[in-house]
Design a protein around this motif. Structure first.
Motif, PDB file in Angstrom:
ATOM      1  N   VAL A   1       0.860  -1.182   0.000  1.00  0.00           N
ATOM      2  CA  VAL A   1       0.000   0.000   0.000  1.00  0.00           C
ATOM      3  C   VAL A   1       0.894   1.229   0.000  1.00  0.00           C
ATOM      4  O   VAL A   1       1.736   1.385   0.888  1.00  0.00           O
ATOM      5  N   VAL A   2       0.709   2.083  -0.988  1.00  0.00           N
ATOM      6  CA  VAL A   2       1.574   3.247  -1.189  1.00  0.00           C
ATOM      7  C   VAL A   2       0.792   4.521  -0.914  1.00  0.00           C
ATOM      8  O   VAL A   2      -0.333   4.694  -1.392  1.00  0.00           O
ATOM      9  N   SER A   3       1.406   5.417  -0.145  1.00  0.00           N
ATOM     10  CA  SER A   3       0.870   6.764   0.043  1.00  0.00           C
ATOM     11  C   SER A   3       1.916   7.753  -0.437  1.00  0.00           C
ATOM     12  O   SER A   3       3.027   7.804   0.099  1.00  0.00           O
ATOM     13  N   ASP A   4       1.569   8.527  -1.467  1.00  0.00           N
ATOM     14  CA  ASP A   4       2.508   9.511  -2.004  1.00  0.00           C
ATOM     15  C   ASP A   4       2.184  10.899  -1.460  1.00  0.00           C
ATOM     16  O   ASP A   4       1.022  11.290  -1.362  1.00  0.00           O
ATOM     17  N   ASP A   5       3.241  11.644  -1.117  1.00  0.00           N
ATOM     18  CA  ASP A   5       3.082  12.941  -0.456  1.00  0.00           C
ATOM     19  C   ASP A   5       3.287  14.098  -1.427  1.00  0.00           C
ATOM     20  O   ASP A   5       3.993  15.061  -1.133  1.00  0.00           O
ATOM     21  N   GLY A   6       2.698  13.983  -2.614  1.00  0.00           N
ATOM     22  CA  GLY A   6       2.774  15.083  -3.565  1.00  0.00           C
ATOM     23  C   GLY A   6       4.049  15.129  -4.360  1.00  0.00           C
ATOM     24  O   GLY A   6       4.582  16.219  -4.639  1.00  0.00           O
ATOM     25  N   SER A   7       4.572  13.975  -4.760  1.00  0.00           N
ATOM     26  CA  SER A   7       5.809  13.945  -5.547  1.00  0.00           C
ATOM     27  C   SER A   7       5.664  14.748  -6.845  1.00  0.00           C
ATOM     28  O   SER A   7       4.601  14.755  -7.473  1.00  0.00           O
TER      29      SER A   7
ATOM     30  N   ARG B   1      -0.474   8.542   8.134  1.00  0.00           N
ATOM     31  CA  ARG B   1      -1.634   8.432   7.247  1.00  0.00           C
ATOM     32  C   ARG B   1      -1.826   6.974   6.812  1.00  0.00           C
ATOM     33  O   ARG B   1      -2.954   6.456   6.771  1.00  0.00           O
ATOM     34  N   LEU B   2      -0.723   6.305   6.478  1.00  0.00           N
ATOM     35  CA  LEU B   2      -0.808   4.897   6.109  1.00  0.00           C
ATOM     36  C   LEU B   2      -1.312   4.044   7.266  1.00  0.00           C
ATOM     37  O   LEU B   2      -2.132   3.139   7.071  1.00  0.00           O
ATOM     38  N   VAL B   3      -0.807   4.313   8.472  1.00  0.00           N
ATOM     39  CA  VAL B   3      -1.279   3.559   9.636  1.00  0.00           C
ATOM     40  C   VAL B   3      -2.788   3.716   9.785  1.00  0.00           C
ATOM     41  O   VAL B   3      -3.510   2.753  10.073  1.00  0.00           O
ATOM     42  N   ARG B   4      -3.287   4.924   9.582  1.00  0.00           N
ATOM     43  CA  ARG B   4      -4.727   5.174   9.731  1.00  0.00           C
ATOM     44  C   ARG B   4      -5.543   4.554   8.609  1.00  0.00           C
ATOM     45  O   ARG B   4      -6.624   4.002   8.855  1.00  0.00           O
ATOM     46  N   ASP B   5      -5.054   4.635   7.355  1.00  0.00           N
ATOM     47  CA  ASP B   5      -5.924   4.411   6.202  1.00  0.00           C
ATOM     48  C   ASP B   5      -5.641   3.167   5.379  1.00  0.00           C
ATOM     49  O   ASP B   5      -6.497   2.768   4.583  1.00  0.00           O
ATOM     50  N   ALA B   6      -4.461   2.564   5.483  1.00  0.00           N
ATOM     51  CA  ALA B   6      -4.133   1.431   4.619  1.00  0.00           C
ATOM     52  C   ALA B   6      -5.066   0.251   4.890  1.00  0.00           C
ATOM     53  O   ALA B   6      -5.355  -0.082   6.041  1.00  0.00           O
ATOM     54  N   ASP B   7      -5.529  -0.378   3.827  1.00  0.00           N
ATOM     55  CA  ASP B   7      -6.369  -1.569   3.939  1.00  0.00           C
ATOM     56  C   ASP B   7      -5.464  -2.771   4.213  1.00  0.00           C
ATOM     57  O   ASP B   7      -4.709  -3.195   3.340  1.00  0.00           O
ATOM     58  N   VAL B   8      -5.523  -3.301   5.434  1.00  0.00           N
ATOM     59  CA  VAL B   8      -4.699  -4.451   5.802  1.00  0.00           C
ATOM     60  C   VAL B   8      -5.567  -5.666   6.104  1.00  0.00           C
ATOM     61  O   VAL B   8      -5.122  -6.604   6.770  1.00  0.00           O
ATOM     62  N   ALA B   9      -6.787  -5.660   5.611  1.00  0.00           N
ATOM     63  CA  ALA B   9      -7.707  -6.774   5.863  1.00  0.00           C
ATOM     64  C   ALA B   9      -7.082  -8.078   5.389  1.00  0.00           C
ATOM     65  O   ALA B   9      -6.562  -8.179   4.276  1.00  0.00           O
TER      66      ALA B   9
ATOM     67  N   PRO C   1      -4.408  10.628  -3.462  1.00  0.00           N
ATOM     68  CA  PRO C   1      -3.408  11.639  -3.110  1.00  0.00           C
ATOM     69  C   PRO C   1      -3.809  12.432  -1.869  1.00  0.00           C
ATOM     70  O   PRO C   1      -4.973  12.792  -1.697  1.00  0.00           O
ATOM     71  N   LEU C   2      -2.818  12.676  -1.024  1.00  0.00           N
ATOM     72  CA  LEU C   2      -3.045  13.482   0.177  1.00  0.00           C
ATOM     73  C   LEU C   2      -1.717  14.092   0.581  1.00  0.00           C
ATOM     74  O   LEU C   2      -0.742  13.373   0.819  1.00  0.00           O
TER      75      LEU C   2
END
Length: 298
Positions: free
Chosen positions: A28-34, A67-75, A55-56
Motif C-alpha cells: 500500500v503506497v501513500s505519495d506525499d505530492g511527488s 496516514r498509512l497507519v490510519r488508512d491502509a487496507d490491511v484486511a 493523493p493526500l
C-alpha cells in the motif's frame, strides 16, 4: 510504503518487496505530492499487488506514514511491515522476521541494517549498522527500535497501534512515526525483539530523513539535537502519550518522568541523568546523554 520524490529508487525497492520468498505480499503506497514522477513509476509497474491510496499532502515522511497507519487496507494480513521508498529488502526479510515473531512469541520485530553508499563510479561502500543493543525499561521515551523501515508488527499489534493513532489526542505528528509506533507498543506491554541480523540494504544519500549516523558529522548532529528544544519537546510528547496508555506500575512511573522533559532546571536534569542507563540502549548514547545533562546542554 510512504513515497515522496523517490522516482530514482522506488522501482528497485518495490521489486525487492514483491519478490519476497515464501510470503504473499500486498503493498500500500501513500505519495506525499511527488513532483518527479514517482507515482508514474509505481503505476507503470502495473502489478495488482500494489495499491495506491488517493493523493493526500501530508507534509513530512512521518505524517505520511501515520496516514498509512490510519488508512491502509490491511484486511486479511498476518502482519504489517513498513517500507521506505529507497532501500533494498533482502529476499528473506519477511520470512525471517515472521519466523522470529513465532519463535520468540513477540508482537513486533525490527532489525539492524546494512547501510550502503553508491560512489560516482557506480561501486558501493557498505557498513553494518547495529541496532540490537539490549532494550531497557524506558528506551522508548528517547528512541525508536531502529529504523522504521525494518518494522514488522503482527496484525493484532498493528490494529492496536492503528486505534491509538486514529483517535488518541496525544499522538503528535512532529514525533517520527517509528518512534511513536515503538512507544505505543512498549507502553501497552507489547513484546518487541530487535534482530542483530540485517534484513535490508539501507540506502544513504542526500535526501535521507534519517541516516546511518556515522562519523563526526553524525556525532555533532546528535549533540545539536540534544541541545535543540524540539527534541526535548518530542520526548515530552512521547512520555505523555505513553503514560496515558500504560498500566500500573509503569503508568505511575511514566507520570513522574514525563514532567522532567518539560523542565530544564538542575533538579530535572539530575533526575534524567540518573535515568540515563534506562533511556538509551547504546552505551555511547547513554554517555552522550549524561554529559549533555551534566553540562546543561539538554
Amino acid at each position: 510504503m510512504a513515497t515522496y520524490d523517490g522516482a530514482a529508487f522506488v522501482e528497485e525497492q518495490l521489486r525487492t518487496i514483491l519478490d519476497q520468498d515464501g510470503v504473499d505480499v500486498r503493498v500500500v503506497v501513500s505519495d506525499d505530492g511527488s513532483t518527479d514522477g514517482t507515482l508514474g513509476v509505481v503505476e507503470a509497474m502495473d502489478d495488482p499487488r500494489i495499491v495506491v491510496l488517493p493523493p493526500l499532502r501530508s507534509g513530512s515522511a512521518s505524517a505520511n506514514f501515520l496516514r498509512l497507519v490510519r488508512d491502509a487496507d490491511v484486511a486479511g494480513a498476518t502482519a504489517v511491515a513498513f517500507a521506505d521508498q529507497d532501500d533494498r529488502w533482502h529476499r528473506d526479510r519477511l520470512a525471517r522476521q515472521l519466523a522470529l515473531i513465532a519463535r520468540h512469541d513477540v508482537d513486533a520485530v525490527s532489525s539492524s541494517v546494512t547501510a550502503f553508499w553508491t560512489r560516482a563510479d557506480g561501486s558501493e561502500r557498505t557498513d553494518y549498522v547495529g541496532k540490537s543493543d539490549p532494550q531497557t525499561q524506558l528506551d522508548f521515551l528517547l528512541e525508536s527500535a531502529g529504523p522504521g523501515c525494518t518494522f514488522v508488527l503482527t496484525a493484532a499489534a498493528f490494529t492496536m497501534v492503528r486505534e491509538v493513532v486514529r483517535s488518541h489526542p496525544l499522538v503528535d505528528a512532529r514525533v517520527p512515526h517509528d518512534w511513536t509506533v515503538y512507544a505505543i507498543a512498549r507502553a501497552t506491554g507489547r513484546r518487541w525483539r530487535i534482530d542483530p541480523e540485517p534484513t535490508l540494504d539501507y540506502r544513504q544519500h542526500g535526501g535521507n530523513v534519517t541516516g546511518a549516523n556515522r562519523g563526526l558529522g553524525a556525532v555533532l548532529t546528535r549533540v545539536r539535537r540534544l541541545a535543540n528544544g524540539d527534541y526535548r519537546s518530542q520526548c515530552a510528547a512521547v512520555a505523555r502519550l505513553a503514560a496515558s496508555l500504560a498500566q500500573p506500575p509503569l503508568q505511575q512511573r511514566l507520570e513522574r518522568v514525563a514532567p522532567l522533559f518539560e523542565r530544564s532546571d538542575r533538579g530535572s536534569r539530575a533526575a534524567l541523568r540518573r535515568l540515563a542507563p534506562e533511556l538509551r540502549r547504546e552505551p555511547s548514547e547513554r554517555r552522550l546523554l549524561s554529559i549533555a545533562l551534566a553540562l546543561g546542554l539538554w
